[in-house]
Design a protein around this motif. Structure first.
Motif, PDB file in Angstrom:
ATOM      1  N   PHE D   6      -9.263   0.675 -45.436  1.00  0.00           N
ATOM      2  CA  PHE D   6      -9.947  -0.676 -45.034  1.00  0.00           C
ATOM      3  C   PHE D   6      -9.296  -1.856 -45.309  1.00  0.00           C
ATOM      4  N   ASP D   7      -8.229  -2.004 -46.032  1.00  0.00           N
ATOM      5  CA  ASP D   7      -7.535  -3.189 -46.318  1.00  0.00           C
ATOM      6  C   ASP D   7      -6.937  -3.614 -45.197  1.00  0.00           C
ATOM      7  N   ALA D   8      -6.175  -2.943 -44.291  1.00  0.00           N
ATOM      8  CA  ALA D   8      -5.966  -3.529 -42.963  1.00  0.00           C
ATOM      9  C   ALA D   8      -6.858  -3.406 -42.089  1.00  0.00           C
ATOM     10  N   ALA D   9      -7.142  -4.555 -41.225  1.00  0.00           N
ATOM     11  CA  ALA D   9      -8.263  -4.319 -40.167  1.00  0.00           C
ATOM     12  C   ALA D   9      -7.958  -3.910 -38.953  1.00  0.00           C
ATOM     13  N   HIS D  10      -6.809  -4.439 -38.479  1.00  0.00           N
ATOM     14  CA  HIS D  10      -6.193  -3.950 -37.293  1.00  0.00           C
ATOM     15  C   HIS D  10      -4.878  -4.439 -36.849  1.00  0.00           C
ATOM     16  N   LEU D  11      -4.196  -3.688 -35.853  1.00  0.00           N
ATOM     17  CA  LEU D  11      -3.076  -4.455 -35.406  1.00  0.00           C
ATOM     18  C   LEU D  11      -3.152  -5.670 -34.662  1.00  0.00           C
ATOM     19  N   GLY D  12      -2.205  -6.420 -35.008  1.00  0.00           N
ATOM     20  CA  GLY D  12      -2.518  -7.919 -34.437  1.00  0.00           C
ATOM     21  C   GLY D  12      -1.713  -8.251 -33.263  1.00  0.00           C
ATOM     22  N   HIS D  13      -0.506  -7.792 -33.517  1.00  0.00           N
ATOM     23  CA  HIS D  13       0.321  -8.372 -32.187  1.00  0.00           C
ATOM     24  C   HIS D  13       1.843  -7.736 -32.642  1.00  0.00           C
ATOM     25  N   VAL D 148      -2.673  -5.693 -13.500  1.00  0.00           N
ATOM     26  CA  VAL D 148      -3.292  -4.742 -14.236  1.00  0.00           C
ATOM     27  C   VAL D 148      -4.663  -5.235 -15.172  1.00  0.00           C
ATOM     28  N   ALA D 149      -4.365  -6.333 -15.961  1.00  0.00           N
ATOM     29  CA  ALA D 149      -5.446  -7.058 -16.527  1.00  0.00           C
ATOM     30  C   ALA D 149      -6.189  -6.165 -17.608  1.00  0.00           C
ATOM     31  N   PRO D 150      -5.408  -5.562 -18.569  1.00  0.00           N
ATOM     32  CA  PRO D 150      -6.173  -4.820 -19.654  1.00  0.00           C
ATOM     33  C   PRO D 150      -7.046  -5.672 -20.541  1.00  0.00           C
ATOM     34  N   ARG D 151      -7.849  -5.073 -21.291  1.00  0.00           N
ATOM     35  CA  ARG D 151      -8.749  -5.862 -22.151  1.00  0.00           C
ATOM     36  C   ARG D 151      -7.994  -6.257 -23.431  1.00  0.00           C
ATOM     37  N   ARG D 152      -7.358  -5.360 -24.190  1.00  0.00           N
ATOM     38  CA  ARG D 152      -6.855  -5.919 -25.478  1.00  0.00           C
ATOM     39  C   ARG D 152      -5.834  -4.937 -26.057  1.00  0.00           C
ATOM     40  N   LEU D 153      -4.775  -5.353 -26.819  1.00  0.00           N
ATOM     41  CA  LEU D 153      -3.731  -4.804 -27.625  1.00  0.00           C
ATOM     42  C   LEU D 153      -4.470  -3.328 -28.064  1.00  0.00           C
ATOM     43  N   ASP D 154      -3.823  -2.134 -27.776  1.00  0.00           N
ATOM     44  CA  ASP D 154      -4.248  -1.017 -28.396  1.00  0.00           C
ATOM     45  C   ASP D 154      -3.361  -0.383 -29.585  1.00  0.00           C
ATOM     46  N   HIS D 155      -2.248  -0.128 -29.087  1.00  0.00           N
ATOM     47  CA  HIS D 155      -1.323   0.433 -30.137  1.00  0.00           C
ATOM     48  C   HIS D 155       0.094   0.346 -29.789  1.00  0.00           C
ATOM     49  N   PHE D 156       1.080   0.939 -30.629  1.00  0.00           N
ATOM     50  CA  PHE D 156       2.291   0.755 -30.262  1.00  0.00           C
ATOM     51  C   PHE D 156       2.976   1.974 -30.845  1.00  0.00           C
ATOM     52  N   ASN D 157       4.262   2.256 -30.506  1.00  0.00           N
ATOM     53  CA  ASN D 157       4.758   3.465 -30.875  1.00  0.00           C
ATOM     54  C   ASN D 157       6.381   3.028 -31.184  1.00  0.00           C
ATOM     55  N   LEU D 158       6.746   3.309 -32.568  1.00  0.00           N
ATOM     56  CA  LEU D 158       8.043   3.261 -33.273  1.00  0.00           C
ATOM     57  C   LEU D 158       8.989   4.742 -33.329  1.00  0.00           C
ATOM     58  N   PHE D 194      -1.326   7.490 -36.488  1.00  0.00           N
ATOM     59  CA  PHE D 194      -1.930   6.734 -37.558  1.00  0.00           C
ATOM     60  C   PHE D 194      -3.074   5.760 -37.046  1.00  0.00           C
ATOM     61  N   THR D 195      -4.064   5.487 -38.123  1.00  0.00           N
ATOM     62  CA  THR D 195      -5.058   4.428 -37.623  1.00  0.00           C
ATOM     63  C   THR D 195      -5.404   3.721 -39.062  1.00  0.00           C
ATOM     64  N   VAL D 196      -5.677   2.386 -38.775  1.00  0.00           N
ATOM     65  CA  VAL D 196      -6.441   1.800 -40.121  1.00  0.00           C
ATOM     66  C   VAL D 196      -7.746   1.515 -39.907  1.00  0.00           C
ATOM     67  N   ASN D 197      -8.294   1.726 -38.750  1.00  0.00           N
ATOM     68  CA  ASN D 197      -9.988   1.779 -38.351  1.00  0.00           C
ATOM     69  C   ASN D 197     -10.551   2.775 -37.676  1.00  0.00           C
ATOM     70  N   ASN D 198     -11.428   2.637 -36.835  1.00  0.00           N
ATOM     71  CA  ASN D 198     -11.994   3.899 -36.136  1.00  0.00           C
ATOM     72  C   ASN D 198     -11.407   4.169 -34.863  1.00  0.00           C
ATOM     73  N   LYS D 199     -10.397   3.270 -34.368  1.00  0.00           N
ATOM     74  CA  LYS D 199      -9.649   4.027 -33.230  1.00  0.00           C
ATOM     75  C   LYS D 199      -8.936   5.155 -33.649  1.00  0.00           C
ATOM     76  N   GLY D 200      -8.642   5.996 -32.573  1.00  0.00           N
ATOM     77  CA  GLY D 200      -7.925   7.222 -32.920  1.00  0.00           C
ATOM     78  C   GLY D 200      -6.455   6.967 -33.239  1.00  0.00           C
ATOM     79  N   TYR D 201      -5.914   5.795 -33.062  1.00  0.00           N
ATOM     80  CA  TYR D 201      -4.645   5.494 -33.400  1.00  0.00           C
ATOM     81  C   TYR D 201      -4.443   4.054 -33.227  1.00  0.00           C
ATOM     82  N   ASP D 202      -3.509   3.472 -33.990  1.00  0.00           N
ATOM     83  CA  ASP D 202      -3.197   2.147 -33.649  1.00  0.00           C
ATOM     84  C   ASP D 202      -1.493   2.183 -33.711  1.00  0.00           C
ATOM     85  N   MET D 203      -0.894   3.224 -34.189  1.00  0.00           N
ATOM     86  CA  MET D 203       0.297   3.432 -34.270  1.00  0.00           C
ATOM     87  C   MET D 203       0.807   4.801 -34.086  1.00  0.00           C
ATOM     88  N   ALA D 204       1.894   4.922 -33.384  1.00  0.00           N
ATOM     89  CA  ALA D 204       2.427   6.260 -33.237  1.00  0.00           C
ATOM     90  C   ALA D 204       4.130   6.147 -33.892  1.00  0.00           C
TER      91      ALA D 204
END
Lengths: 318, 318, 318, 318
Positions: D6-13, D148-158, D194-204
């Motif tokens: 829980f230290d990291a809240a979410h992907l920001g940008h 397309v008008a998406p709602r919010r940043l979701d995740h990224f892949n490295l 990977f996820t830092v919160n309740n999303k299934g993933y914020d990074m792959a």
């Protein structure tokens, strides 16, 4: 240019053959979501919840697969007689049958590739038994939401050795309009899409490379919403149904599609056309080149190879 | 029973009047998502991306609101002539006009309630300029996705003092079929839904309680998907457009609907019919009783009171 | 500002009472689409297809209706202990229970309005029997598509005499954050929306005008898509389930909602939140005024009157 | 088992580089539908309509492509300090930066593969100017519906040379949980989610076969509805954007996806997760075998080959 003739009102039903009857029936009722409306001999009559006639699919136990016949309803008794006269002149007539549980006398005739067609006027409109009465009186039957649960029969696709002969046949015999077609670089027609009414197509015909004739490509029911097609994909996945291709959007006709094989191998589609209609009475056929078709479907998915090879009945090697 | 006549092919366009021209035009182009295809005098011609004709809405600056006229395209030149002969026998004819940017000669006539109709055969098919060419050649124009962006004109609704006279008129003059209607307990007809083709309806007529005649209820474009209607609601909300009722599903015709007022007060709907079509050539009119209508719309939403009172032009008190 | 505490991981289950047990069970299994995972005494354990625990709804036969208790799972054993220490200091503790088929030892406590809560760490994760194994291993159970078929438990709503006391309780006892609330002109809080994680809310509390305490407003499962909610409306319609309001979009939280009563009268919602999450760790409570609430729901639908009066158990007059 | 930290809240940008700045900016604003919130030097700050922070994408003109850095917001100032202490012990620290238009001081550090990460607490929350104020106060910005008008940043892949090192890094440095992974037969890890919160993933993170290190695979924004993804496909098609694969549903995470390349070649996804969340605090990593992955995506679409080869910046031959 294809001027509308209106004598044929709409595609009414297909009769499909299955050599795995119980499995096919289970698929169509519990996975695909049709309802049984009657049984007669080796056949079960099936229908989608907003088909207004008794049935739209007659499933018949057999030692093979493919389409036994397809039926179109005429716009009136006089329209039926006009069509029969035309077809008799074309020397394609087989003759009158008494009809079956679903409809009255039907005039049967051959396509140039050997498929059996019939035209009829008198039909047995579906009267929903108590358990199938809909909450809203302007639909034919209760929406039960079981399985894929499409709304109504939409179209079918036949394979043929020579698509151009089928084109002439559909236009002359049924008064169909050709809404779209594929012109191959070798001069042949790769595929044709036909309609007798305001739908973009009720029948499609594509070239059979196998050397066989009279084969069947697929049957399609229409679902109300694209989400129904996506949900269908999950239902097929969970029920172990083979998904051939999709969901994706066809370039031709713009249909949102999903193709599977029912247990006996007949190809079955569920599709959504959005709000597309062909309302223009002098619609000019949209002709696609091979180069255009190489771009794949609307969003780039390549046309799956088995689309050109898998038909029913299968080709017997010998 | 309503047998199909087929002489009228489809609803082609409406001409709407607005006394807030710039605001109305901004609404139809930037919020509702139509495209301007031409200008002529006080009028701008507008179209949805898959309308095949030049326009489906002619928006004309005026000192009032409402419908100036509605136009249907005939199925052929001969069909047009047949209809004109019928209408002249009905003594409703106004006479021939030269047409406008959108189509050729049109025969104008009155409805019994004083609305102006026209029928035409020659039409100006839309030829997309470079910037509006679609990626897929079987649709009329590029899908730009601006605002609500419906696909094509769908239907309209007229208010009338006596719906039963309008019913006889639509059946006789245009060869329309009555697909659904409301039978009031007082013996009058509360509303009628008509079609000249396979759509469930292209015109509706409901009773005007105001004492005025010849008024307009609403115009409707069809969007491909229900989600387009829900998305439209957000777009209307963000643009400060008055939402009258919806999204919800009509009991009659099963249409998924959303009604708003454009800036001048004309009612505008965006709707989705799912895969519903009236394919049956001898479809029997579905008759709804008042008791049934009291249940509200399909999922229970009560019909909004303003649906029975708001029409254009507004009633002037004096 | 509400800083996240994280000790409570998520809402785990509700126990609902019904005095029409068989009818309620039929509703939840065949119409709403939950699956039975076990039985014990007067209770049946039910679950949605992607709930990872044994159950999310315990349906218990009773002579009344309403909520017997609600359960939250802690984030760890240590987190559970921290919460129990806090609650004991608040003098709201009831004590430890042994758990049931669904989970291990649970600490029970009262809300200020008399609702029974419990917190637990050890849980019985669902192990799908062969017939319920999903095609994809990352979901908990097969998607069967029977009835409404929501994905997982989402949230619940409790009525309370004094919402401000419930707010203090939820924040202190569970470490919930208040994401949105209604500030009435009389100084009272009309409603509060709480979350212990990244969902916009897992619990809501609204004012009970009846004078009763400890009552239940509704339980909500989340469906994946808005179309599932629209489809649910048709399923409820066809099954004679009373639809109270919707489908429509809430202004507060933006949820796409549909409310019905199960046969015993408990209110049940099926909802979709789109991609909305509260990811901001220092999210400031969104405070709605009465004037803002008078605008109705997002697209203008007025909040239905029964939303303020119907709760379970019903008020007994005497 | 991955216990939440829980230290990291979410992907920001993310900060992405483009060597076709104007074209990339046009894509992100007019086709993808983000909004510009600021400019600074060679960078434009972009945001989706419900991102609560100033920006979620910093687009920077460069002579190459790929990701310049990614930023996570901490759950509190103390949480940030805890993470910095951990990372410094890992000897991956780069040091503090002053932040930019979007946020305050940020601690920068390297991934084992050479990607630049940063963590920050102080952020610049978006304050919508008048023209961007939403109709509903609980969303960050007006829904304009442009592109397309998406709602919010979701995740990224490295991409990474050694995914197992990235896995250890994400778990230790950020406290991420590994929700799903691919175990190759050669013993290596093919991919990790990977996820830092309740999303299934914020990074792959997936294996880079090119021999290069520190490369970027894709950025993804979440749209509210599946229909938004299908509509996006039409928008991309009409705007000549290269569609790499989709729409289809991933087997891993169940995401409904669509991948395109923005004009400079960076891969961009738009996706919908339905109602899926990882709420279980002791979720066990779902491990996929190569055999399972050979089945393709959820409904059978084969993983496109370029998914394993196309990354940014491109590999320079020489």
């Amino acid at each position: 240019m294809n001027e509308p003739c209106f004598d044929a009102a709409h595609l009414g039903h297909l009769e499909l053959l299955t050599n795995r009857f119980e499995e096919s029936l289970h698929f169509f009722v519990n996975v695909y979501g049709l309802t049984e409306s009657g049984r007669d001999g080796d056949s079960v009559y099936l229908r989608a919840w907003d088909d207004y006639e008794f049935h739209s699919l007659k499933l018949t136990a057999s030692n093979t697969t493919g389409m036994a016949h397809c039926g179109y309803r005429a716009s009136s008794r006089a329209a039926l007689e006009r069509r029969v006269a035309v077809i008799e002149r074309m020397n394609l007539g087989i003759g009158w049958s008494d009809g079956d549980l679903g409809h009255g006398p039907a005039y049967r005739f051959n396509s140039p590739d050997g498929h059996v067609f019939e035209l009829y006027w008198e039909t047995n409109k579906y009267e929903a038994p108590e358990a199938e009465k809909p909450a809203l009186k302007n639909i034919a039957q209760r929406y039960h939401g079981r399985g894929v649960a499409p709304r109504r029969l939409d179209h079918f696709n036949l394979l043929a050795t020579d698509v151009s002969k089928m084109r002439d046949f559909m236009v002359e015999a049924l008064g169909s309009r050709v809404t779209e077609m594929i012109q191959l670089e070798n001069g042949r027609i790769g595929g044709c899409w036909f309609t007798v009414n305001n739908k973009g197509y009720d029948m499609a015909c594509t070239e059979d490379h196998s050397g066989a004739s009279g084969r069947f490509h697929h049957i399609t029911y229409a679902a109300d919403h694209r989400d129904d097609i996506l949900r269908a994909a999950d239902i097929f996945l969970e029920n172990g149904v083979f998904i051939e291709t999709g969901p994706h959007k066809h370039a031709i006709q713009g249909t949102f599609f999903l193709y599977v094989y029912e247990p006996a191998g007949n190809r079955v589609e569920v599709a959504n056309a959005g709000a597309r209609l062909v309302l223009d009475p002098d619609w000019e056929t949209v002709v696609w080149t091979e180069a255009e078709r190489r771009k794949g479907q609307a969003w780039g998915l390549k046309t799956i190879e088995s689309f050109h090879t898998h038909g029913t009945p299968p080709i017997t090697k010998g």
